[in-house]
Design an enzyme around this catalytic site. Structure first.
Site, PDB file in Angstrom:
ATOM      1  N   SER A 124       0.768  -1.229  -0.035  1.00  0.00           N
ATOM      2  CA  SER A 124      -0.035  -0.045  -0.027  1.00  0.00           C
ATOM      3  C   SER A 124       0.752   1.367   0.069  1.00  0.00           C
ATOM      4  O   SER A 124       1.853   1.298   0.497  1.00  0.00           O
ATOM      5  CB  SER A 124      -0.768  -0.020   1.422  1.00  0.00           C
ATOM      6  OG  SER A 124      -1.480   1.122   1.487  1.00  0.00           O
ATOM      7  N   TYR A 148      -1.766  -0.919  10.809  1.00  0.00           N
ATOM      8  CA  TYR A 148      -2.247  -1.486   9.700  1.00  0.00           C
ATOM      9  C   TYR A 148      -1.085  -1.321   8.522  1.00  0.00           C
ATOM     10  O   TYR A 148      -0.530  -2.210   8.032  1.00  0.00           O
ATOM     11  CB  TYR A 148      -3.503  -0.851   8.978  1.00  0.00           C
ATOM     12  CG  TYR A 148      -3.710  -1.359   7.474  1.00  0.00           C
ATOM     13  CD1 TYR A 148      -4.055  -2.529   6.996  1.00  0.00           C
ATOM     14  CD2 TYR A 148      -3.233  -0.523   6.404  1.00  0.00           C
ATOM     15  CE1 TYR A 148      -4.028  -2.731   5.683  1.00  0.00           C
ATOM     16  CE2 TYR A 148      -3.213  -0.443   5.363  1.00  0.00           C
ATOM     17  CZ  TYR A 148      -3.788  -1.810   4.805  1.00  0.00           C
ATOM     18  OH  TYR A 148      -3.527  -1.994   3.583  1.00  0.00           O
ATOM     19  N   LYS A 152       2.021  -3.910   6.743  1.00  0.00           N
ATOM     20  CA  LYS A 152       2.263  -4.024   5.174  1.00  0.00           C
ATOM     21  C   LYS A 152       3.978  -3.831   5.275  1.00  0.00           C
ATOM     22  O   LYS A 152       4.412  -4.504   4.489  1.00  0.00           O
ATOM     23  CB  LYS A 152       1.754  -2.747   4.484  1.00  0.00           C
ATOM     24  CG  LYS A 152      -0.013  -2.976   4.453  1.00  0.00           C
ATOM     25  CD  LYS A 152      -0.138  -4.143   3.470  1.00  0.00           C
ATOM     26  CE  LYS A 152      -1.470  -4.810   3.439  1.00  0.00           C
ATOM     27  NZ  LYS A 152      -1.889  -5.658   2.849  1.00  0.00           N
TER      28      LYS A 152
HETATM   29  P1  NAD Z   1     -11.036  -7.086   1.421  1.00  0.00           P
HETATM   30  O1  NAD Z   1     -11.462  -7.062   2.597  1.00  0.00           O
HETATM   31  O2  NAD Z   1     -12.361  -6.757   0.133  1.00  0.00           O
HETATM   32  O3  NAD Z   1     -10.456  -8.395   0.638  1.00  0.00           O
HETATM   33  C1  NAD Z   1      -9.561  -9.172   1.482  1.00  0.00           C
HETATM   34  C2  NAD Z   1     -10.113 -10.597   1.605  1.00  0.00           C
HETATM   35  O4  NAD Z   1      -9.103 -11.309   2.326  1.00  0.00           O
HETATM   36  C3  NAD Z   1     -11.546 -10.760   2.175  1.00  0.00           C
HETATM   37  O5  NAD Z   1     -12.284 -11.492   1.222  1.00  0.00           O
HETATM   38  C4  NAD Z   1     -11.293 -11.636   3.411  1.00  0.00           C
HETATM   39  O6  NAD Z   1     -12.600 -12.610   3.779  1.00  0.00           O
HETATM   40  C5  NAD Z   1     -10.060 -12.342   3.130  1.00  0.00           C
HETATM   41  N1  NAD Z   1      -9.362 -12.574   4.520  1.00  0.00           N
HETATM   42  C6  NAD Z   1      -8.983 -11.650   5.291  1.00  0.00           C
HETATM   43  N2  NAD Z   1      -8.026 -12.526   6.401  1.00  0.00           N
HETATM   44  C7  NAD Z   1      -8.074 -13.705   5.924  1.00  0.00           C
HETATM   45  C8  NAD Z   1      -7.180 -14.790   6.361  1.00  0.00           C
HETATM   46  N3  NAD Z   1      -6.666 -14.883   7.481  1.00  0.00           N
HETATM   47  N4  NAD Z   1      -7.297 -15.920   5.490  1.00  0.00           N
HETATM   48  C9  NAD Z   1      -8.048 -15.981   4.503  1.00  0.00           C
HETATM   49  N5  NAD Z   1      -8.636 -14.794   3.788  1.00  0.00           N
HETATM   50  C10 NAD Z   1      -8.734 -13.899   4.509  1.00  0.00           C
HETATM   51  O7  NAD Z   1      -9.986  -5.902   0.820  1.00  0.00           O
HETATM   52  P2  NAD Z   1      -9.455  -5.355  -0.492  1.00  0.00           P
HETATM   53  O8  NAD Z   1      -9.601  -4.177  -0.480  1.00  0.00           O
HETATM   54  O9  NAD Z   1      -9.885  -6.230  -1.788  1.00  0.00           O
HETATM   55  O10 NAD Z   1      -7.696  -5.631  -0.337  1.00  0.00           O
HETATM   56  C11 NAD Z   1      -7.103  -6.534  -0.600  1.00  0.00           C
HETATM   57  C12 NAD Z   1      -5.609  -6.274  -0.060  1.00  0.00           C
HETATM   58  O11 NAD Z   1      -5.287  -4.932  -0.686  1.00  0.00           O
HETATM   59  C13 NAD Z   1      -5.725  -6.164   1.263  1.00  0.00           C
HETATM   60  O12 NAD Z   1      -4.260  -7.041   1.719  1.00  0.00           O
HETATM   61  C14 NAD Z   1      -5.448  -4.781   1.544  1.00  0.00           C
HETATM   62  O13 NAD Z   1      -4.690  -4.565   2.885  1.00  0.00           O
HETATM   63  C15 NAD Z   1      -4.695  -4.361   0.189  1.00  0.00           C
HETATM   64  N6  NAD Z   1      -4.625  -2.735   0.168  1.00  0.00           N
HETATM   65  C16 NAD Z   1      -6.081  -2.447  -0.380  1.00  0.00           C
HETATM   66  C17 NAD Z   1      -6.434  -0.989  -0.473  1.00  0.00           C
HETATM   67  C18 NAD Z   1      -7.863  -0.538  -0.732  1.00  0.00           C
HETATM   68  O14 NAD Z   1      -7.997   0.594  -0.465  1.00  0.00           O
HETATM   69  N7  NAD Z   1      -8.719  -1.380  -0.770  1.00  0.00           N
HETATM   70  C19 NAD Z   1      -5.569  -0.271  -0.595  1.00  0.00           C
HETATM   71  C20 NAD Z   1      -3.998  -0.750  -0.613  1.00  0.00           C
HETATM   72  C21 NAD Z   1      -3.830  -2.232  -0.239  1.00  0.00           C
HETATM   73  C1  WQD Z   2      -9.345   9.700   0.676  1.00  0.00           C
HETATM   74  C2  WQD Z   2      -9.614  11.121   0.917  1.00  0.00           C
HETATM   75  C3  WQD Z   2     -10.096  11.754   3.568  1.00  0.00           C
HETATM   76  C4  WQD Z   2     -13.646   9.671   3.666  1.00  0.00           C
HETATM   77  C5  WQD Z   2      -6.931   4.787   3.049  1.00  0.00           C
HETATM   78  C6  WQD Z   2      -6.010   4.059   4.116  1.00  0.00           C
HETATM   79  C7  WQD Z   2      -5.046   3.440   3.115  1.00  0.00           C
HETATM   80  C8  WQD Z   2      -5.322   2.715   2.008  1.00  0.00           C
HETATM   81  C9  WQD Z   2      -6.444   3.403   1.219  1.00  0.00           C
HETATM   82  C10 WQD Z   2      -5.278   0.355   2.264  1.00  0.00           C
HETATM   83  C11 WQD Z   2      -8.687  11.784   2.285  1.00  0.00           C
HETATM   84  C12 WQD Z   2     -11.184  12.253   2.567  1.00  0.00           C
HETATM   85  C13 WQD Z   2     -12.591  10.281   3.124  1.00  0.00           C
HETATM   86  C14 WQD Z   2     -14.816  10.718   4.204  1.00  0.00           C
HETATM   87  C15 WQD Z   2     -13.559  12.387   3.386  1.00  0.00           C
HETATM   88  N1  WQD Z   2      -5.704   1.376   2.436  1.00  0.00           N
HETATM   89  N2  WQD Z   2     -12.412  11.510   2.932  1.00  0.00           N
HETATM   90  N3  WQD Z   2     -14.700  11.846   3.958  1.00  0.00           N
HETATM   91  O1  WQD Z   2      -7.120   7.499   3.712  1.00  0.00           O
HETATM   92  O2  WQD Z   2      -6.123   7.954   1.377  1.00  0.00           O
HETATM   93  O3  WQD Z   2      -6.296   5.813   2.301  1.00  0.00           O
HETATM   94  O4  WQD Z   2      -7.633   3.891   1.967  1.00  0.00           O
HETATM   95  O5  WQD Z   2      -3.980   0.384   2.185  1.00  0.00           O
HETATM   96  O6  WQD Z   2      -3.921   2.621   3.777  1.00  0.00           O
HETATM   97  O7  WQD Z   2      -5.262   4.746   4.969  1.00  0.00           O
HETATM   98  O8  WQD Z   2      -8.084   7.005   1.681  1.00  0.00           O
HETATM   99  O9  WQD Z   2     -10.674   6.940   0.869  1.00  0.00           O
HETATM  100  O10 WQD Z   2     -10.264   7.035   3.341  1.00  0.00           O
HETATM  101  O11 WQD Z   2      -9.706   9.118   2.016  1.00  0.00           O
HETATM  102  O12 WQD Z   2     -13.151  13.769   3.415  1.00  0.00           O
HETATM  103  O13 WQD Z   2     -15.936  10.251   4.528  1.00  0.00           O
HETATM  104  O14 WQD Z   2     -11.067  11.450   1.405  1.00  0.00           O
HETATM  105  O15 WQD Z   2      -9.722  12.844   4.400  1.00  0.00           O
HETATM  106  O16 WQD Z   2      -8.330  12.972   2.165  1.00  0.00           O
HETATM  107  P1  WQD Z   2      -6.952   7.116   2.229  1.00  0.00           P
HETATM  108  P2  WQD Z   2      -9.828   7.274   2.311  1.00  0.00           P
END
Ligand code: NAD
Ligand code: WQD
Length: 337
Positions: A124, A148, A152
């Site tokens: 991330s 979190y 990562k």
């Molecule tokens: P998500 O929660 O929709 O998907 C994660 C999946 O993993 C879920 O289906 C959950 O049931 C499964 N899971 C959790 N723990 C598990 C375990 N111990 N064993 C087996 N399955 C398990 O999340 P997402 O948004 O699809 O994110 C996927 C990955 O990408 C995550 O690792 C997340 O940290 C990373 N990521 C997400 C974002 C974002 O904004 N969505 C941003 C950066 C990184």
């Molecule tokens: C985006 C912008 C908020 C909600 C997070 C995690 C990051 C990654 C992605 C996993 C910011 C603003 C948001 C709301 C708002 N996840 N906002 N009102 O914070 O960039 O990243 O998700 O790895 O680790 O921290 O994303 O979508 O929460 O926010 O004004 O109700 O929207 O302040 O500027 P963020 P976000």
């Protein structure tokens, strides 16, 4: 040969499974359904007309992993499984370390026993903390501010150590910026549990009347309109990035990190406007205090991914918003119970 997709029933995982199936790959999903259901996988198969295998189980289950690696011809692993809510990680940090760090170690150990060395990890942009400048390059200092993010970075470090210890490992660390949008079919998308943390799902829930108004967290940042700026990336582009990374692993040595972002930042208010345009819905909002831990501005320099993976985000903001709206309006309850 089969790709093992952990967390494949989740938001990004399900979109990636769809793209993998469409390119003719065999897919085995391992997911404990902690934050998902089987329904997205059913729909992925319906959209593609192709079959995938699903095992309900946990990456922390060593016996199950050994069984999967011995029974199936697994060639590579795309590892999405994990917990992802920043706020929650400050409340229950041990759950995050156990799931995300220990779970990943357990998975890598099982891969090592089975001699499977191709690994794509969901990292991330959070690993960059609050960057001194933007756009962010892969060699910027890594600094995390919450449990979190620390999980990562720990898994990234583990992967780097592992690849240094044994040159058979081929590892891609994909640092996602802000994934948003949904598949253009309107059949799969993001289903946040409870009140959405992320901006786009919150906006779409306001649009269907599930939430009254959007709270804009601060309008006094040092950005053009004072609201936070992020690099929003269409989830289909992001999914395709995983296929490109898998292709690249065939020739890549060691452990390499790639930014997956568009290189373009948008403010919260620009996002609201773009959504209103795509949906013809008005989004009422109120300016509220800053959210603790938020940074002003974050967007990628995606040039390295373009050069090395031949990957570039193709879909713009209008398409992202139109697809988010199609998904939310056609599935107001997400995937249902
Ligand atoms: P998500 O929660 O929709 O998907 C994660 C999946 O993993 C879920 O289906 C959950 O049931 C499964 N899971 C959790 N723990 C598990 C375990 N111990 N064993 C087996 N399955 C398990 O999340 P997402 O948004 O699809 O994110 C996927 C990955 O990408 C995550 O690792 C997340 O940290 C990373 N990521 C997400 C974002 C974002 O904004 N969505 C941003 C950066 C990184
Ligand atoms: C985006 C912008 C908020 C909600 C997070 C995690 C990051 C990654 C992605 C996993 C910011 C603003 C948001 C709301 C708002 N996840 N906002 N009102 O914070 O960039 O990243 O998700 O790895 O680790 O921290 O994303 O979508 O929460 O926010 O004004 O109700 O929207 O302040 O500027 P963020 P976000």
């Amino acid at each position: 040969m089969t790709v093992l997709v952990t967390g494949g029933a989740g938001y990004i995982g399900s979109h990636t499974c769809l793209e993998l199936l469409q390119t003719g790959q065999d897919v085995l999903v391992l997911d404990n359904l902690a934050n998902s259901s089987e329904e997205p996988l059913r729909r992925v198969q319906e959209i593609t007309g192709k079959h995938l295998d699903f095992v309900e189980g946990d990456i922390r289950d060593t016996e199950l992993l050994d069984k999967l690696f011995s029974q199936r011809q697994i060639d590579s692993v795309v590892h999405f499984a994990g917990l992802k809510a920043v706020g929650e990680s400050t409340q229950i940090p041990l759950d995050y370390y156990e799931n995300n760090v220990w779970g990943s170690v357990n998975l890598l150990q099982a891969m090592q026993r089975a001699g499977v060395c191709k690994f794509v990890f969901s990292s991330s942009a959070t690993v960059y903390g609050d960057p001194h400048t933007v756009p962010i390059l892969e060699n910027f200092p890594l600094k995390v501010t919450n449990p979190y993010g620390r999980t990562k970075l720990m898994v990234e470090d583990i992967c780097r150590d592992l690849a240094s210890s044994d040159n058979r490992w081929q590892i891609a660390l994909l640092r996602y910026f802000n994934p948003a949008g949904a598949h253009p079919s309107g059949r799969i998308g993001e289903q946040p549990s409870g009140i959405p943390n992320n901006l786009v799902p919150y906006i779409t829930q306001v649009a269907i009347g599930k939430r009254e108004f959007l709270s804009v967290f601060g309008d006094d940042y040092d950005t053009p309109d004072g609201t936070g700026v992020r690099d929003y990336l269409h989830v289909v582009d992001l999914a395709i990035g995983h296929l490109k990374a898998l292709d690249r692993l065939g020739t890549q040595q060691g452990c390499v990190a790639y930014n997956l972002g568009t290189g373009q930042g948008y403010s919260v208010l620009q996002m609201v406007k773009a959504f209103e345009k795509a949906s013809s819905k008005e989004i009422p909002y109120q300016i509220t205090p800053r959210r603790p831990g938020d940074i002003a501005c974050c967007y990628a320099d995606p040039a390295f991914a373009e050069a090395e993976l031949n990957w570039k985000a193709e879909k713009g903001l209008d398409e992202m918003m139109a697809d988010s709206w199609r998904w939310q309006s056609q599935n107001p309850e997400g995937f249902g119970e």
